[in-house]
Write a protein that holds these residues in place. Structure first.
Motif, PDB file in Angstrom:
ATOM      1  N   TYR A 190       0.851  -1.234   0.143  1.00  0.00           N
ATOM      2  CA  TYR A 190       0.003   0.014   0.057  1.00  0.00           C
ATOM      3  C   TYR A 190       0.876   1.325   0.086  1.00  0.00           C
ATOM      4  CZ  TYR A 190       1.082   0.060   4.914  1.00  0.00           C
ATOM      5  OH  TYR A 190       1.735   0.419   6.196  1.00  0.00           O
ATOM      6  N   VAL A 191       0.200   2.297  -0.288  1.00  0.00           N
ATOM      7  CA  VAL A 191       0.866   3.809  -0.448  1.00  0.00           C
ATOM      8  C   VAL A 191      -0.045   4.662  -0.152  1.00  0.00           C
ATOM      9  CG1 VAL A 191       1.993   5.430  -1.650  1.00  0.00           C
ATOM     10  CG2 VAL A 191       2.595   3.178  -2.316  1.00  0.00           C
ATOM     11  N   PHE A 192       0.156   5.542   0.959  1.00  0.00           N
ATOM     12  CA  PHE A 192      -0.721   6.527   1.504  1.00  0.00           C
ATOM     13  C   PHE A 192       0.124   8.061   0.969  1.00  0.00           C
ATOM     14  CE2 PHE A 192      -2.402   3.839   5.163  1.00  0.00           C
ATOM     15  CZ  PHE A 192      -3.009   2.847   4.080  1.00  0.00           C
ATOM     16  N   ILE A 193      -0.831   8.797   0.522  1.00  0.00           N
ATOM     17  CA  ILE A 193      -0.250  10.263   0.098  1.00  0.00           C
ATOM     18  C   ILE A 193      -1.097  11.336   0.758  1.00  0.00           C
ATOM     19  CG2 ILE A 193       0.332  11.797  -1.701  1.00  0.00           C
ATOM     20  CD1 ILE A 193       0.489   9.472  -3.500  1.00  0.00           C
ATOM     21  N   GLN A 194      -0.226  12.222   1.296  1.00  0.00           N
ATOM     22  CA  GLN A 194      -1.090  13.356   2.002  1.00  0.00           C
ATOM     23  C   GLN A 194      -0.912  14.735   1.158  1.00  0.00           C
ATOM     24  OE1 GLN A 194      -1.925  14.038   5.602  1.00  0.00           O
ATOM     25  NE2 GLN A 194      -2.988  15.662   4.906  1.00  0.00           N
ATOM     26  N   HIS A 195      -1.881  15.393   0.844  1.00  0.00           N
ATOM     27  CA  HIS A 195      -1.847  16.393  -0.034  1.00  0.00           C
ATOM     28  C   HIS A 195      -2.545  17.810   0.639  1.00  0.00           C
ATOM     29  CE1 HIS A 195      -1.945  13.308  -3.404  1.00  0.00           C
ATOM     30  NE2 HIS A 195      -3.090  12.773  -2.566  1.00  0.00           N
TER      31      HIS A 195
END
Length: 449
Positions: A344-349
């Motif tokens: 998995y990959v989580f990205i904060q924008h």
């Protein structure tokens, strides 16, 4: 016997009149002859007068020679003949050595050209479908090499005293605006191609409107598009297509409009006629998918656990290995593996948005890395609790899960005030051309009705 003659008292001899006349006649003749003989001290002289005449001066009755028929003094050289090119097409797996071998050249030729003083790198990246051509000199030695990447770009390598020297040649085509319109009766790909658009141009059109229209799921029969784009011509022959200049797309009865704008740094972006960017802060879908295998739902029977459980994202089915893109600019806050999520990959924008990507075959980014919209962060897989290859995608706003397919996406930055006049100058003529074409088509349709 003495001839009788009379002498005067002063000693002068007096000749008879007949004799005197004869002597006079002889004397006149001698003087006439002597006057035509050059003296010992006389030299032949010639006075030369220089007269400037026009270059096309001619004597009466003389035919004037044209440049094609008039001989040029001292010019005995013949017109050089153009090179006799021998060409081969680059095939998969080819390099300069294999291409030269097909053309009858040897390893020494490969070495000298590959080590040209300039433009060496292009010869290391030969692509299938491109061309290599060679020309030999009178001695049968390699004199020129032409590496053609497209009808508008090639590299020319010429032998000099110190080996080969390369030159990059870019040809500038004529750009002619072309208009195409179509109504979708089968699919966007089929009907757009039937109307004359290439697959590359269809993808370009979809990318422009892709933030507002889901081209995998939202296209319906009766949708319409109208597009104005450049076609490239070189010496009267079409050699390709250029940018989309302006376009409209009507989906479910709602019409979206886009127009090209060239930024100050040369970048090309598309905006609405009033200056709002077509590009949103997020992609609507972060991959090219086949279908949606499971929608966002608060009550869904889990395919593995077989019990009702909220499905807080969208499952996009796609072949294993399909690239997964970052939906927007941001910072990777997690990149790892768990039993449930797989890779998995989580990205904060910013401080408001988070996107999550689950069940990846591979992770291609790491925690703490900054990513731009469209960067590949992984590939589709079926790791974790998954029954088949797909991407599980989640979209969170202030920590709350929202439906990625329907959530209102924030806009990117609009045209700056100091660029407003330039924006109008560039875009209004393009929009007018598109409107004129659409108006003409409407008028034609009314006439036939």
């Amino acid at each position: 016997m003495q001839a009788s003659r009379k002498t005067s008292s002063k000693g002068e001899i007096k000749l008879p009149k007949k004799h005197l006349a004869a002597v006079t006649a002889v004397a006149v003749c001698l003087i006439g002859v002597i006057s035509f003989l050059p003296s010992k001290n006389v030299q032949a002289k010639r006075n030369v007068i220089a007269v400037d005449l026009p270059t096309d001066a001619q004597t009466p009755g003389q035919a004037k020679l044209t440049s094609a028929t008039q001989p040029k003094a001292g010019n005995t050289q013949t017109t050089p003949q153009p090179p006799n090119w021998q060409k081969t097409t680059i095939t998969p797996g080819d390099n300069l050595t294999t291409a030269f071998k097909r053309l009858g050249l040897n390893a020494s030729d490969v070495y000298t050209v590959a080590n040209a003083s300039t433009e060496q790198k292009p010869l290391r990246r030969l692509r299938p479908g491109e061309y290599i051509a060679i020309a030999l000199n009178e001695e049968g030695k390699l004199a020129q090499v032409k590496y053609t990447r497209s009808s508008l770009e090639h590299y020319l390598y010429e032998r000099g005293e110190n080996g080969f020297e390369g030159t990059k040649v870019i040809l500038q085509p004529d750009l002619i605006p072309t208009h195409t319109t179509a109504t979708i009766n089968n699919s966007l790909s089929f009907d757009a191609n039937k109307a004359g658009l290439s697959q590359a141009k269809i993808m370009e059109l979809a990318n422009i409107f892709g933030w507002d229209i889901d081209f995998a799921l939202d296209i319906r029969k009766g949708d319409e598009f109208s597009v104005l784009y450049d076609e490239k011509f070189l010496n009267g022959e079409k050699v390709g297509t250029g940018d989309i200049l302006a376009a409209t797309f009507t989906n479910h009865g709602k019409t979206f409009r886009a127009v090209r704008y060239i930024e100050q740094d040369g970048a090309i972006n598309y905006y609405t006629p009033d200056g709002k960017p077509m590009r949103k802060a997020f992609l609507r879908a972060p991959l090219d998918f086949t279908r949606i295998s499971s929608n966002f739902s608060l009550r869904r029977k889990h395919p593995v656990h077989k019990r009702i459980k909220a499905h807080r994202g969208v499952d996009y089915a796609a072949p294993r290995g399909t690239p997964v893109y970052s939906a927007g600019d941001g910072k990777v806050i997690a990149s790892g593996y768990s039993k449930a999520n797989g890779n998995y990959v989580f990205i904060q924008h910013g401080g408001k948005y988070v996107t999550k990507y689950l069940h990846l075959t591979k992770r291609l980014t790491r925690k703490g890395k900054h990513v731009d919209q469209g960067d590949t962060i992984g590939t589709v897989g079926s790791t974790g609790y998954a029954t088949g290859p797909h991407l599980h995608y989640e979209f969170l706003v202030n920590g709350v899960h929202r439906n990625p397919r329907t959530v209102k996406l924030p806009d990117a930055k609009t045209i700056a005030k100091n660029q407003r006049n330039e924006f109008i100058a560039q875009t209004v003529p393009l929009l007018n051309q598109l409107s004129q074409h659409n108006g003409m088509l409407i008028a034609q349709a009314d006439t036939h009705d």
